[in-house]
Scaffold this motif. Structure first.
Motif, PDB file in Angstrom:
ATOM      1  N   UNK A 181      -4.259   3.702   4.486  1.00  0.00           N
ATOM      2  CA  UNK A 181      -3.303   3.426   5.563  1.00  0.00           C
ATOM      3  C   UNK A 181      -2.242   2.394   5.191  1.00  0.00           C
ATOM      4  N   UNK A 182      -2.127   2.070   3.907  1.00  0.00           N
ATOM      5  CA  UNK A 182      -1.151   1.042   3.517  1.00  0.00           C
ATOM      6  C   UNK A 182       0.272   1.444   3.915  1.00  0.00           C
ATOM      7  N   UNK A 183       0.617   2.722   3.752  1.00  0.00           N
ATOM      8  CA  UNK A 183       1.980   3.162   4.086  1.00  0.00           C
ATOM      9  C   UNK A 183       2.248   3.011   5.584  1.00  0.00           C
ATOM     10  N   UNK A 184       1.244   3.325   6.408  1.00  0.00           N
ATOM     11  CA  UNK A 184       1.405   3.190   7.862  1.00  0.00           C
ATOM     12  C   UNK A 184       1.485   1.720   8.274  1.00  0.00           C
ATOM     13  N   UNK A 185       0.677   0.879   7.627  1.00  0.00           N
ATOM     14  CA  UNK A 185       0.766  -0.563   7.885  1.00  0.00           C
ATOM     15  C   UNK A 185       2.166  -1.054   7.525  1.00  0.00           C
ATOM     16  N   UNK A 186       2.665  -0.595   6.370  1.00  0.00           N
ATOM     17  CA  UNK A 186       4.011  -0.970   5.935  1.00  0.00           C
ATOM     18  C   UNK A 186       5.080  -0.531   6.919  1.00  0.00           C
ATOM     19  N   UNK A 196      -0.740  -1.466 -12.036  1.00  0.00           N
ATOM     20  CA  UNK A 196       0.014  -0.333 -11.494  1.00  0.00           C
ATOM     21  C   UNK A 196      -0.460   0.086 -10.097  1.00  0.00           C
ATOM     22  N   UNK A 197      -1.763   0.003  -9.849  1.00  0.00           N
ATOM     23  CA  UNK A 197      -2.272   0.394  -8.526  1.00  0.00           C
ATOM     24  C   UNK A 197      -1.787  -0.589  -7.455  1.00  0.00           C
ATOM     25  N   UNK A 208       2.098  -2.113  -3.053  1.00  0.00           N
ATOM     26  CA  UNK A 208       3.265  -2.873  -2.585  1.00  0.00           C
ATOM     27  C   UNK A 208       4.372  -1.929  -2.120  1.00  0.00           C
ATOM     28  N   UNK A 209       4.535  -0.851  -2.868  1.00  0.00           N
ATOM     29  CA  UNK A 209       5.547   0.136  -2.502  1.00  0.00           C
ATOM     30  C   UNK A 209       5.230   0.742  -1.131  1.00  0.00           C
ATOM     31  N   UNK A 210       3.963   1.073  -0.910  1.00  0.00           N
ATOM     32  CA  UNK A 210       3.549   1.622   0.391  1.00  0.00           C
ATOM     33  C   UNK A 210       3.730   0.598   1.507  1.00  0.00           C
ATOM     34  N   UNK A 211       3.415  -0.645   1.199  1.00  0.00           N
ATOM     35  CA  UNK A 211       3.511  -1.715   2.199  1.00  0.00           C
ATOM     36  C   UNK A 211       4.949  -2.203   2.395  1.00  0.00           C
ATOM     37  N   UNK A 212       5.873  -1.690   1.568  1.00  0.00           N
ATOM     38  CA  UNK A 212       7.304  -2.033   1.638  1.00  0.00           C
ATOM     39  C   UNK A 212       7.548  -3.530   1.439  1.00  0.00           C
ATOM     40  N   UNK A 213       6.902  -4.074   0.419  1.00  0.00           N
ATOM     41  CA  UNK A 213       7.067  -5.500   0.126  1.00  0.00           C
ATOM     42  C   UNK A 213       6.991  -5.698  -1.380  1.00  0.00           C
ATOM     43  N   UNK A 214       7.488  -6.846  -1.851  1.00  0.00           N
ATOM     44  CA  UNK A 214       7.430  -7.100  -3.302  1.00  0.00           C
ATOM     45  C   UNK A 214       6.210  -7.931  -3.689  1.00  0.00           C
ATOM     46  N   UNK A 215       5.429  -8.352  -2.689  1.00  0.00           N
ATOM     47  CA  UNK A 215       4.190  -9.095  -2.994  1.00  0.00           C
ATOM     48  C   UNK A 215       3.274  -9.047  -1.772  1.00  0.00           C
ATOM     49  N   UNK A 230       2.837 -10.485  -8.118  1.00  0.00           N
ATOM     50  CA  UNK A 230       2.563  -9.374  -7.203  1.00  0.00           C
ATOM     51  C   UNK A 230       1.704  -9.819  -6.018  1.00  0.00           C
ATOM     52  N   UNK A 231       0.961 -10.885  -6.219  1.00  0.00           N
ATOM     53  CA  UNK A 231       0.109 -11.428  -5.156  1.00  0.00           C
ATOM     54  C   UNK A 231       0.077 -12.947  -5.272  1.00  0.00           C
ATOM     55  N   UNK A 232       0.105 -13.629  -4.139  1.00  0.00           N
ATOM     56  CA  UNK A 232       0.116 -15.100  -4.174  1.00  0.00           C
ATOM     57  C   UNK A 232      -1.264 -15.664  -4.463  1.00  0.00           C
ATOM     58  N   UNK A 233      -2.292 -14.990  -3.899  1.00  0.00           N
ATOM     59  CA  UNK A 233      -3.665 -15.456  -4.105  1.00  0.00           C
ATOM     60  C   UNK A 233      -4.543 -14.265  -4.449  1.00  0.00           C
TER      61      UNK A 233
END
Length: 268
Positions: free
Chosen positions: A42-47, A78-79, A84-91, A123-126
């Motif tokens: 559901x990452x794309x829907x969350x995004x 890559x995963x 991130x692409x699905x969530x529409x964010x850069x991190x 790609x991720x802060x934590x």
């Protein structure tokens, strides 16, 4: 103090328009932390829900979890980029290893190092772990340093208080995130919780969530109903007495709801 919000919105088992509505309602009500995972699908829907919410990215705390199939060094980054692409964010703000999956051929050292690479790339802060027992948490700490592990997200409810793991994590300064805090709704029928709720003019869900937060844990309950999302948020203002806390402590029954074969290690 942990930098992980005490209260977030879970999205486990929510799909399609249902998750879009849940996240949209949550954001409108004031939720600012959203928890998802690659395997939730559901990452794309969350995004989408976030993108159309009007809430600024900087005001959100987004968590996702790497699925077992993506633990290998050449797959993990890559995963996460795909997530991130699905969530529409850069991190994202936090990325977890979803299950230790001890027999899947990728060592703790290998996948934790790959996760640390993802952090180094911005790609991720934590980074952190989920569903890890004490022994595997030690391995993860050895791989990347305990100060690098932001949390261990574990199943934890009044019926499964996980005291050995919690004690270890707290001794090591690793934050505890509780999922399934309501035990699939089972604790909502508990007469002890019900009596405490009456004393506080609260709901049983508010009492269980307040209990977990009062012990210092973060919680990420989900709901498809706007009124329940709103009601759950009010748990943050409930203060339980020492007697309330003792009564809930006595409800421990090792009531585990989730333990997938091949993904879970031996529990403490």
């Amino acid at each position: 103090m942990s930098s992980i919000p005490a209260f977030g919105l879970g999205t486990f088992r929510l799909q399609g328009q249902v998750v879009i509505d849940s996240v949209r309602n949550g954001l409108e009500l004031g939720y600012r932390a959203i928890d998802t995972a690659q395997i939730y699908g559901n990452e794309a829907e969350v995004g989408e829900a976030i993108a159309t919410s009007g809430v600024a990215r900087k005001d959100l705390f987004l968590t996702t979890k790497i699925w077992v199939d993506n633990y290998a060094k050449d797959k993990l980054v890559p995963s996460l980029e795909e997530s991130l692409s699905k969530l529409r964010t850069d991190h994202v703000d936090l990325t977890l290893i979803h299950w230790p999956a001890p027999g899947n051929g990728v060592s703790v050292d290998a996948f934790m190092s790959a996760l640390a690479d993802a952090k180094a790339k911005g790609l991720t802060k934590q980074i952190g772990i989920s569903n890890f027992n004490i022994a595997l948490t030690r391995e993860a700490m050895a791989a990347v340093g305990k100060d690098t592990i932001a949390t261990n997200q574990i199943e934890l409810s009044p019926y499964l208080q996980n005291r050995r793991v919690v004690g270890f994590l707290q001794d090591e300064g690793i934050h505890v995130t509780s999922y399934m805090t309501l035990a699939y709704g089972k604790v909502l029928q508990d007469p002890v919780i019900g009596a405490i709720a009456q004393r506080h003019q609260s709901t049983p869900a508010q009492i269980a969530l307040a209990w977990a937060m009062q012990l210092g844990y973060s919680v990420i309950p989900s709901s498809t109903k706007r009124e329940n999302l709103a009601s759950n948020l009010l748990a943050a203002s409930v203060r339980l007495s020492d007697e309330d806390m003792r009564e809930i402590a006595a409800l421990e029954r090792n009531g585990r709801e989730v333990s997938p074969q091949g993904l879970a290690a031996e529990w403490d």
